[in-house]
Motif scaffolding. Structure first.
Motif, PDB file in Angstrom:
ATOM      1  N   SER A  34       0.834  -1.213   0.000  1.00 14.17           N
ATOM      2  CA  SER A  34       0.000   0.000   0.000  1.00 14.17           C
ATOM      3  C   SER A  34       0.865   1.258   0.000  1.00 14.17           C
ATOM      4  CB  SER A  34      -0.956   0.002   1.191  1.00 14.17           C
ATOM      5  OG  SER A  34      -0.283   0.252   2.404  1.00 14.17           O
ATOM      6  N   LEU A  35       2.014   1.191   0.699  1.00 14.96           N
ATOM      7  CA  LEU A  35       2.955   2.317   0.692  1.00 14.96           C
ATOM      8  C   LEU A  35       3.538   2.519  -0.699  1.00 14.96           C
ATOM      9  CD1 LEU A  35       5.009   1.713   3.977  1.00 14.96           C
ATOM     10  CD2 LEU A  35       3.193   3.373   3.616  1.00 14.96           C
ATOM     11  N   LYS A  44      -5.912  11.048  -0.726  1.00 19.79           N
ATOM     12  CA  LYS A  44      -5.770  12.421  -0.227  1.00 19.79           C
ATOM     13  C   LYS A  44      -5.804  13.422  -1.388  1.00 19.79           C
ATOM     14  CE  LYS A  44      -4.891  15.843   2.533  1.00 19.79           C
ATOM     15  NZ  LYS A  44      -3.584  16.405   2.455  1.00 19.79           N
ATOM     16  N   LYS A  45      -5.116  13.101  -2.470  1.00 20.44           N
ATOM     17  CA  LYS A  45      -5.074  13.998  -3.627  1.00 20.44           C
ATOM     18  C   LYS A  45      -6.459  14.188  -4.230  1.00 20.44           C
ATOM     19  CE  LYS A  45      -2.767  14.631  -8.096  1.00 20.44           C
ATOM     20  NZ  LYS A  45      -1.783  14.057  -9.068  1.00 20.44           N
ATOM     21  N   GLN A  46      -7.243  13.110  -4.286  1.00 18.28           N
ATOM     22  CA  GLN A  46      -8.587  13.191  -4.851  1.00 18.28           C
ATOM     23  C   GLN A  46      -9.481  14.079  -3.989  1.00 18.28           C
ATOM     24  OE1 GLN A  46      -9.558  12.055  -7.683  1.00 18.28           O
ATOM     25  NE2 GLN A  46     -11.799  12.091  -7.620  1.00 18.28           N
ATOM     26  N   GLY A  47      -9.285  14.009  -2.676  1.00 18.11           N
ATOM     27  CA  GLY A  47     -10.039  14.881  -1.773  1.00 18.11           C
ATOM     28  C   GLY A  47     -11.462  14.436  -1.522  1.00 18.11           C
ATOM     29  N   LEU A 103      -0.033   7.636   6.507  1.00 20.87           N
ATOM     30  CA  LEU A 103       0.767   7.193   5.354  1.00 20.87           C
ATOM     31  C   LEU A 103       0.829   8.238   4.252  1.00 20.87           C
ATOM     32  CD1 LEU A 103      -0.567   3.521   4.990  1.00 20.87           C
ATOM     33  CD2 LEU A 103       1.086   4.445   6.635  1.00 20.87           C
ATOM     34  N   VAL A 104       0.112   9.354   4.413  1.00 22.58           N
ATOM     35  CA  VAL A 104       0.104  10.411   3.394  1.00 22.58           C
ATOM     36  C   VAL A 104       1.421  11.173   3.469  1.00 22.58           C
ATOM     37  CG1 VAL A 104      -1.058  12.478   2.549  1.00 22.58           C
ATOM     38  CG2 VAL A 104      -2.410  10.596   3.505  1.00 22.58           C
ATOM     39  N   LYS A 105       2.165  11.145   2.378  1.00 17.94           N
ATOM     40  CA  LYS A 105       3.559  11.597   2.421  1.00 17.94           C
ATOM     41  C   LYS A 105       3.729  13.093   2.661  1.00 17.94           C
ATOM     42  CE  LYS A 105       5.528   7.847  -0.374  1.00 17.94           C
ATOM     43  NZ  LYS A 105       4.319   7.070  -0.573  1.00 17.94           N
ATOM     44  N   THR A 112       5.676   7.206   7.036  1.00 16.88           N
ATOM     45  CA  THR A 112       6.133   6.302   5.979  1.00 16.88           C
ATOM     46  C   THR A 112       7.620   5.970   6.072  1.00 16.88           C
ATOM     47  OG1 THR A 112       4.361   6.980   4.476  1.00 16.88           O
ATOM     48  CG2 THR A 112       6.312   6.013   3.478  1.00 16.88           C
ATOM     49  N   PRO A 113       8.525   6.960   6.320  1.00 20.82           N
ATOM     50  CA  PRO A 113       9.949   6.592   6.401  1.00 20.82           C
ATOM     51  C   PRO A 113      10.246   5.571   7.500  1.00 20.82           C
ATOM     52  CG  PRO A 113       9.714   8.956   6.107  1.00 20.82           C
ATOM     53  CD  PRO A 113       8.341   8.426   6.391  1.00 20.82           C
TER      54      PRO A 113
END
Length: 357
Positions: A34-35, A44-47, A103-105, A112-113
């Motif tokens: 998933s990552l 998140k980008k789609q909103g 997980l949202v970068k 995530t890191p």
């Protein structure tokens, strides 16, 4: 028919339990996938909630893999990494959960890191040799597998060292956000603080931002400090050295997720060096420890203690350290010459311990 006094029903249920243990490695692999796919970033980008077809298109999943991706997402929803909701037409759409939000970068509290570090084969492979290691004289499975200790390995592998420091920094960003929101009073009245093993200085940066009057020092191994030329925060001092030898003087010393890397005798030595660096309780001195206290957590999830115990096995795998319960912490504190401590359970599986002498 019963075996050893167990009923058939009990044995069948036990088989399901053992199968769950057997296949649990796939949970980690699902998280890793998933990552790498960037599912949380796409949502998140789609909103707004996304149908499976929209999500698969955004992730460039080919049509031939559509049904496999559906099965994959079904499992991730069951694991509560993502969630489903129905729109007015009855269509199923996917949304973020608190877990996948982490997980949202491009979010401040992105972990995530850290996940990438723990899922790396260097961190995982030595867990395959637990059995022969138990019968060997090597200190850790990591040393048994790789032929050298974890910290020596980190020092010799610049790329892995970078991954390690970035993973720790991402965890520190999350911790500092929570500390400054919920436990800010821990730093009230301090004039100076040394972040021992502070890595890239994420905690020190947060403390400096929230308390401009506190002089912050990041203290770590010389090669770590030398690598921070581009990441240094104005107003923060960076000092290289060895915490087993001496620690810079300050009102307080911060040990965030440091002591669990070391055995009891090593922890006592570290705490004694920290004790030498701070004033007594009468003059406002203290050590601030952020670490796991096994069995103690504000997290009411049924897997909270299990996760703490699994982290203990991770420490056993790669270092001489361990996670400790309150009784084990108390013995170390008393052996290091401290007279009092206070534990605040605030950070999910971890706690803040304020230590005084």
């Amino acid at each position: 028919m019963a075996e050893m006094g167990f009923t058939i029903t009990e044995l069948v249920e036990a088989q399901a339990q053992v199968w769950n243990l057997l296949l649990s490695y796939l949970k980690s692999m699902c998280l890793k996938c998933s990552l790498e796919l960037g599912i949380a970033d796409a949502l998140k980008k789609q909103g707004k909630p996304m149908e499976l077809s929209e999500l698969s298109f955004a992730l460039s999943i080919p049509p031939s893999k559509f049904d496999c991706f559906r099965r994959f997402m079904t499992t991730l929803v069951h694991l509560e990494l993502f969630a489903e909701q129905q729109d007015d037409s009855g269509a199923t759409k996917y949304i973020l959960t608190p877990a996948s939000y982490l997980l949202v970068k491009d979010e401040t509290m992105n972990i995530t890191p850290f996940l990438t570090l723990i899922l790396d084969p260097i961190m995982c492979d030595s867990s395959h040799v637990f059995m022969p290691w138990f019968k060997s004289h090597k200190e850790t499975p990591f040393e048994f597998y790789f032929g050298k200790g974890f910290w020596d390995f980190v020092g010799e592998k610049p790329e892995f060292s970078k991954m390690f420091n970035e993973g720790m920094a991402s965890d520190s960003r999350l911790v500092s956000e929570v500390v400054m929101m919920n436990c800010k009073d821990v730093f009230n009245g301090l004039k100076s603080i040394v972040d021992v093993g502070g890595g890239k200085g994420s905690m020190a940066k947060s403390i400096t931002h929230a308390f401009p009057g506190i002089k912050c020092t990041v203290f770590d191994l010389p090669h770590v400090i030398d690598s921070l030329e581009e990441d240094r925060q104005p107003g923060v001092e960076y000092v290289g050295g060895d915490m087993f030898v001496s620690v810079p003087h300050a009102n307080a010393v911060l040990l965030k997720w440091i002591l669990h890397d070391w055995d009891n005798e090593e922890c006592i030595k570290i705490l004694q060096r920290c004790k030498e660096a701070i004033p007594s309780i009468a003059d406002g001195g203290k050590i601030i420890i952020i670490d796991i206290v096994v069995g103690a957590s504000r997290n009411k999830h049924p897997y909270a203690v299990e996760t703490q115990l699994l982290f203990d096995l991770l420490m056993m795998n790669i270092t001489s350290g361990r996670e400790r319960n309150e009784c084990e912490w108390r013995k170390i504190f008393l052996s290091a010459g401290f007279i009092d401590y206070k534990i605040t359970h605030f950070l999910g599986l971890r706690s803040i311990i304020e230590l005084y002498h």
